[in-house]
Motif scaffolding. Structure first.
Motif, short mmCIF file in Angstrom:
data_model
loop_
_atom_site.label_atom_id
_atom_site.label_comp_id
_atom_site.label_asym_id
_atom_site.label_seq_id
_atom_site.Cartn_x
_atom_site.Cartn_y
_atom_site.Cartn_z
N GLY A 116 -28.59 1.27 64.06
CA GLY A 116 -29.95 1.72 63.78
C GLY A 116 -30.89 1.37 64.91
O GLY A 116 -31.72 2.19 65.33
N GLY A 117 -30.75 0.14 65.42
CA GLY A 117 -31.57 -0.30 66.55
C GLY A 117 -31.32 0.52 67.81
O GLY A 117 -32.26 0.87 68.53
N LEU A 118 -30.05 0.84 68.06
CA LEU A 118 -29.71 1.67 69.23
C LEU A 118 -30.37 3.04 69.11
O LEU A 118 -30.98 3.53 70.07
CB LEU A 118 -28.20 1.88 69.33
N TYR A 119 -30.23 3.66 67.95
CA TYR A 119 -30.84 4.98 67.74
C TYR A 119 -32.36 4.90 67.96
O TYR A 119 -32.95 5.74 68.63
CB TYR A 119 -30.56 5.50 66.33
N TYR A 154 -34.92 9.15 66.40
CA TYR A 154 -35.56 8.61 65.19
C TYR A 154 -34.97 9.14 63.89
O TYR A 154 -34.91 8.42 62.91
CB TYR A 154 -37.08 8.85 65.25
N GLY A 155 -34.54 10.40 63.89
CA GLY A 155 -33.92 10.96 62.69
C GLY A 155 -32.68 10.18 62.29
O GLY A 155 -32.50 9.78 61.14
N LYS A 156 -31.82 9.93 63.28
CA LYS A 156 -30.59 9.16 63.04
C LYS A 156 -30.92 7.72 62.67
O LYS A 156 -30.29 7.14 61.79
CB LYS A 156 -29.70 9.19 64.29
N ALA A 157 -31.89 7.15 63.37
CA ALA A 157 -32.29 5.76 63.08
C ALA A 157 -32.74 5.64 61.63
O ALA A 157 -32.33 4.71 60.92
CB ALA A 157 -33.42 5.33 64.02
N ALA A 158 -33.56 6.58 61.18
CA ALA A 158 -34.08 6.54 59.81
C ALA A 158 -32.94 6.61 58.80
O ALA A 158 -32.93 5.87 57.82
CB ALA A 158 -35.07 7.69 59.58
N LYS A 216 -30.75 0.48 51.07
CA LYS A 216 -30.10 0.75 49.78
C LYS A 216 -29.04 -0.31 49.48
O LYS A 216 -28.81 -0.66 48.33
CB LYS A 216 -29.46 2.14 49.79
N GLU A 217 -28.37 -0.79 50.52
CA GLU A 217 -27.21 -1.67 50.32
C GLU A 217 -27.52 -3.15 50.50
O GLU A 217 -26.75 -4.00 50.09
CB GLU A 217 -26.08 -1.25 51.28
N HIS A 218 -28.65 -3.47 51.14
CA HIS A 218 -28.93 -4.87 51.46
C HIS A 218 -30.41 -5.17 51.23
O HIS A 218 -31.25 -4.30 51.37
CB HIS A 218 -28.58 -5.17 52.92
N GLU A 219 -30.70 -6.41 50.93
CA GLU A 219 -32.10 -6.84 50.86
C GLU A 219 -32.59 -7.06 52.29
O GLU A 219 -31.94 -7.73 53.06
CB GLU A 219 -32.21 -8.14 50.06
N GLU A 220 -33.74 -6.49 52.57
CA GLU A 220 -34.29 -6.60 53.92
C GLU A 220 -35.65 -7.29 53.90
O GLU A 220 -36.36 -7.22 52.91
CB GLU A 220 -34.42 -5.22 54.55
N GLY A 221 -36.00 -7.89 55.01
CA GLY A 221 -37.29 -8.56 55.12
C GLY A 221 -38.40 -7.58 55.45
O GLY A 221 -38.14 -6.41 55.74
N PRO A 222 -39.65 -8.05 55.40
CA PRO A 222 -40.81 -7.18 55.62
C PRO A 222 -40.78 -6.45 56.97
O PRO A 222 -41.13 -5.29 57.06
CB PRO A 222 -41.99 -8.13 55.56
N LYS A 223 -40.34 -7.15 58.01
CA LYS A 223 -40.32 -6.58 59.36
C LYS A 223 -39.50 -5.28 59.40
O LYS A 223 -39.84 -4.32 60.08
CB LYS A 223 -39.75 -7.62 60.32
N PHE A 224 -38.42 -5.27 58.63
CA PHE A 224 -37.52 -4.11 58.64
C PHE A 224 -38.23 -2.87 58.09
O PHE A 224 -38.12 -1.78 58.64
CB PHE A 224 -36.27 -4.41 57.81
N TYR A 225 -38.98 -3.04 56.98
CA TYR A 225 -39.71 -1.91 56.39
C TYR A 225 -40.79 -1.42 57.34
O TYR A 225 -41.06 -0.21 57.43
CB TYR A 225 -40.32 -2.31 55.04
N TYR A 226 -41.41 -2.34 58.04
CA TYR A 226 -42.43 -1.99 59.02
C TYR A 226 -41.81 -1.13 60.12
O TYR A 226 -42.36 -0.10 60.52
CB TYR A 226 -43.03 -3.27 59.59
N GLN A 227 -40.62 -1.54 60.59
CA GLN A 227 -39.91 -0.78 61.63
C GLN A 227 -39.52 0.61 61.12
O GLN A 227 -39.63 1.60 61.85
CB GLN A 227 -38.67 -1.53 62.10
N LEU A 228 -39.04 0.65 59.88
CA LEU A 228 -38.63 1.93 59.29
C LEU A 228 -39.83 2.88 59.20
O LEU A 228 -39.74 4.06 59.56
CB LEU A 228 -38.00 1.71 57.91
N ALA A 229 -40.96 2.36 58.74
CA ALA A 229 -42.17 3.19 58.66
C ALA A 229 -42.55 3.71 60.05
O ALA A 229 -42.91 4.88 60.20
CB ALA A 229 -43.31 2.39 58.05
N ASN A 230 -42.43 2.85 61.06
CA ASN A 230 -42.73 3.28 62.43
C ASN A 230 -41.81 4.40 62.90
O ASN A 230 -42.24 5.31 63.60
CB ASN A 230 -42.64 2.10 63.40
N ILE A 286 -43.19 7.46 61.43
CA ILE A 286 -44.42 7.86 62.12
C ILE A 286 -44.08 8.56 63.44
O ILE A 286 -44.66 9.58 63.78
CB ILE A 286 -45.35 6.64 62.34
N ARG A 287 -43.09 8.02 64.14
CA ARG A 287 -42.67 8.63 65.41
C ARG A 287 -42.17 10.07 65.22
O ARG A 287 -42.24 10.88 66.12
CB ARG A 287 -41.54 7.82 66.07
#
Length: 188
Positions: free
Chosen positions: A99-102, A108-112, A120-134, A137-138
């Motif tokens: 995901g980070g590489l993409y 961004y489509g692949k990263a998302a 869906k499969e793992h609990e993630e921290g706040p930073k991860f959701y922030y990155q996903l939202a970004n 946005i991109r």
């Protein structure tokens, strides 16, 4: 029927002779050792050689991908990261890496897609959701970004930085009242 990727990996591994398994292990650990001491070029060689013996070794694909990324060989890094994910059952770190590489390569489509699968499969921290939202946005998928911020708030509560982002998006969409609501929610 469709067999799970891990079965394929197990079958390939079972096909290796004891001698090949030992040779693989020793070359793989040479690669790990060279990586640890910063001898990147030599480590890359070792991991490639190890994969020549056992192409189903997801850890070797992952390590090679990380080194290739360091060497700015983006496409090869992505290819090996994808193989690591495909060959592994519990591919959390491999998926994070992919995901980070993409994301870093503006795909961004692949990263998302990968990042959504991780949530869906793992609990993630706040930073991860922030990155996903970004990432959304991109791609100018502002509604998806807003949904991600909503999930953020459900999991972690109200955050001023997130509210500012929501306000910015609502204003961009010309939804002034919703922008005001977001800020009001923060004040409360």
């Amino acid at each position: 029927g469709q067999s799970k990727p891990s079965n394929e990996a197990e079958n390939q591994e079972e096909a290796l002779t004891e001698q090949e398994k030992q040779t693989f292990q020793s070359i793989y650990f040479e690669g790990v050792k060279n990586k640890a001491i910063g001898n990147t070029r030599r480590a890359v060689k070792q991991f490639r050689k190890a994969l020549g013996i056992n192409p189903a070794a997801e850890a070797a694909h992952y390590e090679l991908s990380r080194l290739l990324e360091k060497q700015k060989a983006g496409d090869s890094a992505v290819m090996h990261a994808r193989k690591a994910v495909a060959l592994s059952d519990s591919s959390y770190w491999y998926m994070k890496h992919l995901g980070g590489l993409y994301r870093d390569h503006n795909r961004y489509g692949k990263a998302a897609q990968v990042m959504e699968q991780i949530t869906k499969e793992h609990e993630e921290g706040p930073k991860f959701y922030y990155q996903l939202a970004n990432v959304y946005i991109r791609q100018n998928k502002l509604d998806k970004a807003l949904q991600t911020y909503k999930r953020f708030e459900e999991n972690f509560g109200v955050d001023p930085q997130i509210v500012r982002q929501q306000k910015r998006i609502y204003l961009q969409k010309n939804e002034v009242e919703k922008a005001a609501d977001a800020v009001r929610g923060l004040i409360e």
